[in-house]
Design an enzyme around this catalytic site. Structure first.
Site, PDB file in Angstrom:
ATOM      1  N   HIS A  93       9.375   3.315  -1.723  1.00 59.00           N
ATOM      2  CA  HIS A  93       8.391   3.873  -0.790  1.00 59.00           C
ATOM      3  C   HIS A  93       8.871   3.595   0.629  1.00 59.00           C
ATOM      4  CE1 HIS A  93       4.678   3.979  -3.666  1.00 59.00           C
ATOM      5  NE2 HIS A  93       5.799   4.345  -4.290  1.00 59.00           N
ATOM      6  N   CYS A 101       2.804  -1.341  -1.552  1.00 57.30           N
ATOM      7  CA  CYS A 101       3.286  -1.480  -0.178  1.00 57.30           C
ATOM      8  C   CYS A 101       2.484  -2.514   0.594  1.00 57.30           C
ATOM      9  CB  CYS A 101       3.266  -0.127   0.516  1.00 57.30           C
ATOM     10  SG  CYS A 101       4.467   1.025  -0.206  1.00 57.30           S
ATOM     11  N   GLU A 143       7.430   2.315   3.199  1.00 54.83           N
ATOM     12  CA  GLU A 143       7.085   0.996   3.718  1.00 54.83           C
ATOM     13  C   GLU A 143       8.017  -0.074   3.157  1.00 54.83           C
ATOM     14  OE1 GLU A 143       3.203   3.378   3.301  1.00 54.83           O
ATOM     15  OE2 GLU A 143       5.060   3.128   2.171  1.00 54.83           O
ATOM     16  N   CYS A 174       0.013   2.160  -0.239  1.00 47.25           N
ATOM     17  CA  CYS A 174      -0.489   1.954  -1.597  1.00 47.25           C
ATOM     18  C   CYS A 174      -0.558   0.447  -1.859  1.00 47.25           C
ATOM     19  CB  CYS A 174       0.432   2.634  -2.604  1.00 47.25           C
ATOM     20  SG  CYS A 174       2.008   1.774  -2.844  1.00 47.25           S
TER      21      CYS A 174
END
Length: 161
Positions: A56, A89, A58, A86
């Site tokens: 992801h 993250c 992040e 999410c």
């Protein structure tokens, strides 16, 4: 090299990164970690491009920042991300000791585009039955569950975190 730019400035950059990433076969997510001394580290969503569900934006920004500063502790840093993080993250941000997180779009905007993480948020709700992915504690066949922790505590050269 302290910067005086505010959250809106970095969120605009994160949104631009995310939009450009879509045109490079990546997901529509971008993030920037800004350290307390003003250094910037970008991250892009590369889940499908790298076949890595943890890639992801992040998390990649946090990885890049840690490598860039030479430390796993990003205390005092700020994470700016194009979309609400999410649970993975958020947890990564906590482990990295990120001080603040700012996001542009929220989880509902992501769901409207087909990225519905609602089940993941619900999973971590204290009232959840955790039917999505049951997790259970089981004793190992040999040794004890705490053997690694005993070894860790006995290791005089460990790097604590």
């Amino acid at each position: 090299m302290k910067t005086s730019q505010g959250p809106s400035y970095y969120l605009a950059k994160a949104v631009q990164l995310a939009t450009a990433n879509v045109h490079n076969n990546g997901g529509p997510f971008g993030a920037i970690v800004v350290t307390s001394d003003g250094r910037e580290f970008e991250g892009l969503n590369r889940v499908t491009a790298n076949l890595d569900p943890t890639a992801h934006a992040e998390v990649t920004a946090i990885r890049n920042a840690c490598q860039g500063v030479g430390d796993f502790d990003l205390s005092g840093a700020t994470l700016y991300t194009s979309c609400e993080p999410c649970p993975m993250c958020l947890a990564s941000s906590l482990w990295a000791r990120i001080g603040h997180v700012y996001f542009a779009a929220d989880r509902h905007d992501a769901a409207d585009a087909g990225f519905d993480d609602a089940l993941f948020y619900e999973y971590f709700d204290p009232s959840s039955a955790r039917t999505l992915m049951p997790v259970a504690k089981v004793a190992p066949e040999t040794g004890t569950a705490v053997d690694p922790f005993d070894a860790w505590q006995a290791n005089l050269s460990k790097v604590t975190y």
